[in-house]
Every structure is written in C-alpha cells, then in structure tokens.
Design an enzyme around this catalytic site. Structure first.
Site, PDB file in Angstrom:
ATOM      1  N   ASP A 279      -3.713 -10.167   6.538  1.00 27.05           N
ATOM      2  CA  ASP A 279      -3.486  -8.802   5.815  1.00 27.05           C
ATOM      3  C   ASP A 279      -2.855  -8.855   4.464  1.00 27.05           C
ATOM      4  O   ASP A 279      -3.000 -10.081   4.000  1.00 27.05           O
ATOM      5  CB  ASP A 279      -2.229  -8.189   6.799  1.00 27.05           C
ATOM      6  CG  ASP A 279      -2.253  -6.867   6.748  1.00 27.05           C
ATOM      7  OD1 ASP A 279      -2.987  -6.016   5.566  1.00 27.05           O
ATOM      8  OD2 ASP A 279      -1.935  -6.077   7.263  1.00 27.05           O
TER       9      ASP A 279
HETATM   10  C1  BGC Z   1      -2.580  -3.024   6.157  1.00 27.68           C
HETATM   11  C2  BGC Z   1      -3.997  -3.116   6.499  1.00 27.68           C
HETATM   12  C3  BGC Z   1      -4.842  -2.650   5.531  1.00 27.68           C
HETATM   13  C4  BGC Z   1      -4.678  -3.399   4.530  1.00 27.68           C
HETATM   14  C5  BGC Z   1      -5.803  -3.230   3.324  1.00 27.68           C
HETATM   15  C6  BGC Z   1      -2.145  -3.472   4.552  1.00 27.68           C
HETATM   16  O1  BGC Z   1      -1.177  -3.312   3.894  1.00 27.68           O
HETATM   17  O2  BGC Z   1      -1.276  -3.641   6.831  1.00 27.68           O
HETATM   18  O3  BGC Z   1      -3.710  -2.452   7.775  1.00 27.68           O
HETATM   19  O4  BGC Z   1      -6.151  -3.113   6.215  1.00 27.68           O
HETATM   20  O5  BGC Z   1      -3.538  -3.201   3.930  1.00 27.68           O
HETATM   21  O6  BGC Z   1      -5.522  -1.972   2.749  1.00 27.68           O
END
Ligand code: BGC
Length: 738
Positions: A279
């Site tokens: 993530d």
């Molecule tokens: C979130 C994810 C997301 C990623 C990319 C993160 O802050 O937890 O779910 O896919 O950002 O945008």
C-alpha cells in the site's frame, strides 16, 4: 521504426506483432536486463493525479525517461497515459511498457453505489456488471490496473473504510469479491477492455483496534484464517493477478514484511503466481512501526517477505541495489519480483501493444454510455435497504403534498460517494431533487429545502423549511454524511447523524406529519432515536451517478426495495464491534425473558442485539416462510443434505426476497459461531405467489480450523436456519455422522 522485444513502433503508432509465449519471452527479456533495470520494474511512482499520501518527491517524467520506473499511479486519460508511455518507450533502454494503476473502486466515470451499497444488493451478477463497466471505461482511458476489490471483513463502522468493502461476512464477501475479479479481469486480460484487479488489503486491515484507521491488529491464527483470509483466497482461486499488502501490523508483524502471510500463505499454500504491491508508502512506514531500523532495512524486510512492487515509497528505487550488493537481498528474490511484474504486463498484452488501452477515440465513445448509466441506475435500485416502514407510509403517492428537506436533498456531489475515481461531482449525477422531478414530471405539489447543512450548526434555513413542511402531507428528510466522512482516514467515534440534522428532525417531528428519513452515508450509523421517531427509514448509502433517480423511483413505488444489510447497525457505539456470527459465550443472554438477568454476557444499559441486523431489509410487500424441510436428519461426510423452504409473498406488491441459509455447529473441538451464512438466493416473487427455494449443504460447507488447526468438518449435531434476515429462528436440526 523502433524494434522492442517483439513489438514494433512506427510514427503512426504501434504495429502489433505476434510475440513468443510468456515464459520464453519474459526469460529472454530478463536475460538482457541489468540488476538495476530489474529493480526499476519494482518501482511505482505517482503522477500528479489524486494522491492519498506524500508524493514520490521526484520528477517522475525524468525518471521515466531514464527507464527507472515500472508503474505509474494515478495517471489517467487516454491522452495522458499515451504520452507518458511514449516518453518511456522512446527514451528508456529496454522500452518495457509502463503499467498504469488507478483506484477504480465503484466505477470510473459512471459511478455505481459504494461497495457497501453494492453488497447490499446481494446480487453478485449486478456487482460483476458494475466492475465490467468500470473496467471498460477505465481501460479506454489507459488504466491497466485497479486497486480493487477491497475484501476486508469489517465489523466496526467506526472504521471509515467499511464503505469500500462488502461488510462483515466472509460468505457474502466471497461472492462479491469473485464478482469483482471476474468483472474487472474478464476472461482474457489481453483484451483492451479488461484490467488487472488487485485484492486488498492483505490482511485483516478491517480488524484495526477501535476502528481507527492504520491501527494495530492482533489476531489468533485461527481467527485470521477463518474470518479474514478466506475471501482473499477466493480471489486467488478466481484468478486475481495482483494483491496489495495492508498498512496494519498483525500480531506484531506489519503486513508489508509479513513472510508468513506473503510467502507461506499467499505464494506458498495458495500458489499465487501474480504480483504483490505494497500500500502507499507501506515499506517506509515500517520504520514508524518500529519494525525496521531505517528505510533501507525496511526494503530488505519487504523484499525478503515477498513484496514485489513498492508503491510510491521510493525505497526499492533508492536502496535495493545496495542491499543486493551487501547480500541482504538475493538476486533470486529480485528476479522473482521482476518476473511477476513482467508477467502481468505480458498478460495485459502490453508487449504486443503498449498503447492498447490508451485510445482517445474509444475513450470518447465509451465514457458515460447510456447503457452504463442505465446499469448504474438498476444497481442503485438493488442497493437501497428499507429499514422501517410504519403504516406503509411508503410508497408515496404521486398526488401527495410532499416536503423534501435536508442537506443532501439537492446534492449531486456527495451522492456518488467517497473514492469515486473520475466521477463528476457537479452537473452530472442525479440528485434526489432531480430524481423526484424526473419521476413526477409535474412537481407542483412538492417543495425542496435544505433546512440545515451536513455538519455545520448554521440555523438560517430551518424556518423556511419548517414553513414548507407544515403544509405537507408527508415530509421526506434526505440526510446523512458528506462523502469525505468515510473512506480512508475517515474513522469516527461518533457515528450519529452529523451536525444538527437530528435536532432538525426533532423540529420536523413537532409538526406532527409522517416523516420518511432517506439516508445517504458510507457506514452503518447509530439510528436508535431515528428508529423511534421516524415513520420510515430508507438506507440509500451513496448510490452513485443515478442515485437520485433510484431513490425517487423507490420512494414512489416504481421500485420495490430489495436490498439487505451487509453489516449490522449498532444501537450505540458502545456495542462495537458488532456482528451476527459471534460466539455464544458461557453465559449467553437470552433477552428480556431470561430468568437470570445479572450474571450474563450482556450490557446492562442496552440490549446485545443490533438495531438492524446483518441480512435485514424490508420490502413494500411481506414474505412468509414455511415448511422448512431437510432431506434427512443425518448425513455422512460424502453426502449432501437438501434444505428446502416455502416462501410466500403475502403482501400487495410483487417483490424480491433474499432467502438466507445459516448453519450452527452445536459442539466443536473449538467453539463455533451462533450462526454462519452458508447460502443465499435472491428471488422474484409475485404477490400471492409461493416459491420453493432449495439449498444443499455438504461436509465441505461445515469445515473450520479445528483444535489442531486442520480445516475439517467434525461429526456432530448442527442447526440449519432459513429466513430473510440473520436473526431468523426458523430452524431444523441434522447430524453429520462419522
Ligand atoms: C489506500 C489504497 C489505495 C492506495 C492507492 C492507499 O492510501 O490505502 O487502498 O489503493 O492508496 O491510491
């Protein structure tokens, strides 16, 4: 003409050529790559689009020119992605196509209900269609990869991200997750309208302590395997190609360096051959977790644990080469990560044609197609859940004088919900006001007033709204949250209606008119007061681009509500976490009729039960269940038990019912939940009609992690429950014989 490992590009664009089979092609490509180039494939940079954290802190275009990036986050639009891809191909040494990722969570331009709303449809086919449409739109704009589905089981609505998932139950969650994977990836990833899905967040992110985002998780392996992991596993079986790690730690080990989860379970036991991305800055955050001494160390821990791509953190880019030179990560591991990334690029057909997905003409012809908007309307109609309807105040009648009030009555921004990709927040989505006007054609009998704002305490408009409401036959209050109150970083300790909305409802109540409360929100709210004081409550979640039409058609009876809750609604936050498939305890409380009230597992100030339970949802008609029959009262391990029940539509409307099947294992080598969903069937039943619904149960459905952590069913007695809600007490018993 530039010739690039199998594909060739000319000035007009790209000529696709047949290339070698994947294994051979990727091996040949990797044989030409330096260690640096392999590492660069593991690097994801963010473009200047939407971000959910710090940016990569570097000029991403320069990096691309140097061939130092494998994937780009948030670049979108056929023109932009084409241009970035062109820069990459023209300048980098090996001209390996970039992978463009974007969060397409519940639609790309055509926005569907938030995922919790879609789960309320209990209609996997509808959810698959939504994902298919989202992939069709996104792919035409150059997106190759979505970070969905989010499959985190969530039992605590204080956590803002409950809106992105399918609720509290693994069985329902599995059906929704598979539908999403199928919808996004289709049957052939190399088609120009299919995209990579990404199962996230691995794992147990929904179990964050206190519902606070990014917080610690501590779980036994049994609970992890039984409650949280099955839905992840189901997506692997459905062919998902990518996984994302979660921000949280589990029992002391952050997911981003969790060897047990990534190497042993995902890539080992489950044989996952796809790619794992972190993530957003997940690797860097292991320093703050206190798990890594510095970013370089964090990168080593992540790579060794099986993380293939670093989302935006820049750690692999900055340190992995050094770690390799020091012998802290092996070439085998770097090779494995690189290969997995090249494999998905190959699967997408990018080596044949890196511009396959970035087609301005197709983008123009695809976005907001009428049939997509129509599908959005139909799915929204399935996602609404009727929580209360006293005296059949709903459906409304066309000739009634109706006062529509509330801060969300004319809203066309929040209604598409949080994380709505490129959905238009003004001038496009249908508000409730517009939906009502569309439906009624002649809206001279209705008024629309905000009355109050979502969260401010401004009282300027209350009087005007009350004056209009005074003259109405019925009041419809459209209230709820703003879209940014849920979603990532949207945790709350108070999940009442925000601001002075409840106070305004109190003022309306004094007028003595029937009140229908329509809710637009992203999580279960605490609605005890509303349930006592309102005549009807329609939970509409954030229903998407056509939400206002879906709500209007439902309020006026052109759609009979048929959604069921995928998450329990608590009476108050003190009950959290709350979920239907809890354990019985040694001192179960039997409710008010229990002869012993004191030393029981209960709260003394409020009932144990939720206000609205998992699986609950009313219709304008009524259903009666009878004749529950089991084909036998005993089955062997290799036999199937047939369960059937009669469902009669006893009301005045044709309707749809979600017939639910639950099982209880009465005694186990470890204790079992009081009920577990094992099947459901959404059926149409005309008024007066009776249908027989049949299910099958086998020992396969009765498996759990026993005392030895073996996934097996145990002989013994079981109860089977059927009904239209998890609190059903229509049951029969059977025995599983040794
Ligand atoms: C979130 C994810 C997301 C990623 C990319 C993160 O802050 O937890 O779910 O896919 O950002 O945008």
């Amino acid at each position: 003409m530039v010739s690039v490992f199998g594909y060739s590009q000319n000035n007009e664009g790209i000529k696709t050529v047949k290339i070698k089979p994947k294994a051979e092609f990727v091996a040949e490509l990797m044989s030409k790559m330096t260690v640096d180039e392999k590492i660069y494939q593991t690097v994801q940079f963010t473009s200047d689009g939407t971000v959910t954290g710090p940016k990569s802190g570097d000029n991403f275009i320069t990096r691309i020119q140097q061939g130092k990036v494998g994937s780009i986050l948030n670049a979108t639009g056929a023109k932009e992605t084409r241009e970035i891809q062109r820069i990459n191909l023209e300048n980098s040494r090996l001209k390996i196509p970039l992978l463009f990722g974007h969060d397409v969570i519940h639609g790309y331009k055509t926005i569907f209900p938030i995922n919790l709303g879609m789960a309320s449809s209990w209609d996997p086919k509808a959810v698959e269609l939504a994902a298919r449409i989202a992939a069709t739109e996104a792919s035409s704009a150059g997106v190759h990869w979505t970070f969905a589905p989010m499959v985190d089981i969530a039992r605590d609505p204080r956590w803002g991200r409950v809106s992105e998932g399918s609720g509290e139950d693994g069985f329902l969650g599995i059906q929704m997750a598979i539908a999403n994977v199928k919808g996004f990836q289709g049957d052939d990833l190399s088609k120009n309208n299919t995209i990579l899905a990404c199962t996230k967040h691995f794992a147990a992110y929904g179990a964050a302590e206190g519902g606070r985002d990014y917080n610690t998780v501590d779980l036994s392996e049994r609970v992890l395997r039984e409650t949280y992991l099955p839905v992840f596993k189901a997506t692997v079986d459905a062919g998902v190609k990518t996984f994302m790690t979660s921000f949280n730690e589990i029992s002391g080990v952050p997911s981003t360096a969790n060897k047990f989860l990534l190497r042993d379970v995902l890539k080992g036991e489950w044989n996952f051959d796809g790619m794992v991305v972190t993530d957003y800055t997940g690797i860097n955050e292991m320093v703050a977790h206190g798990f890594a001494s510095d970013e370089k160390n964090a990168g080593e821990l992540a790579m060794n644990a099986g993380v293939d791509m670093d989302m935006v953190g820049g750690v692999y880019m900055n340190y992995l080469k050094k770690s390799y030179e020091e012998g802290k990560v092996s070439l085998t591991q770097i090779d494995d990560a690189c290969k997995r990334i090249l494999d998905v690029k190959y699967d997408l057909g990018l080596f044949e044609d890196p511009f396959r997905y970035s087609d301005e003409k197709r983008e123009k012809a695809t976005i907001y197609k009428p049939e997509f908007l129509n599908a959005s309307l139909e799915i929204a109609k399935k996602s609404l859940v009727l929580l209360k309807n006293s005296n059949q105040i709903l459906p409304l009648k066309n000739n009634q004088k109706i006062s529509f009030v509330g801060p969300l009555v004319s809203d066309e921004s929040n209604i598409i919900g949080s994380w709505a990709a490129l959905g238009d927040r003004s001038g496009f989505a249908t508000s409730v006001k517009e939906g009502v006007t569309n439906y009624l054609k002649n809206a001279s009998n209705v008024t629309f007033d905000n009355g109050v704002e979502i969260k401010s305490t401004k009282r300027d408009w209350i009087q005007k709204a009350l004056d209009n409401a005074k003259n109405a036959d019925v009041i419809v209050a459209v209230m709820g949250e703003s879209e940014n109150m849920t979603g990532e970083a949207g945790s709350k300790t108070n999940i009442d209606l925000p601001g002075i909305q409840k106070e305004f409802l109190g003022e309306l109540k004094k007028l003595g008119k029937p009140i229908v409360l329509v809710l637009l929100n992203g999580r279960p709210l605490t609605l005890s007061w509303e349930n006592e004081n309102m005549d009807a409550i329609l939970e509409a979640w954030w229903p998407g681009t056509k939400g206002g039409d879906a709500i209007a058609q439902t309020l006026f009876g052109a759609n009979n509500p048929n959604g069921k809750l995928p998450m329990s609604f608590p009476r108050n936050v003190g009950q959290l976490p709350i979920y239907y498939n809890h354990k019985n305890t040694g001192r179960p409380y039997l409710g008010k009729s229990d002869s012993e009230q004191k030393y029981k597992s209960r709260y003394t100030d409020v009932d144990n039960s939720p206000l609205f339970s998992f699986g609950f949802g009313l219709s304008y008609t009524t259903f009666e269940y009878s004749d529950l029959k089991l084909s036998s009262d005993k089955i062997k391990f290799n036999e199937k038990l047939k369960v059937s029940v009669e469902v009669k539509n006893t009301g005045n409307f044709d309707g749809q019912e979600v017939v639910q099947l639950y099982v209880r294992d009465l005694v186990g080598s470890v204790t079992r939940p009081v009920k577990e969903l094992k099947g459901f069937d959404k059926i149409d039943i005309k008024k007066g009609e009776t249908k027989t619904i049949a299910f099958e149960i086998s020992s396969e459905d009765l498996k759990f992690y026993n005392l030895e952590m073996k996934h097996e069913a145990e002989a013994g007695k079981f109860e089977v429950f059927v009904g239209g809600n998890s609190d059903t007490d229509i049951k029969a018993g059977f025995e599983l014989l040794k």
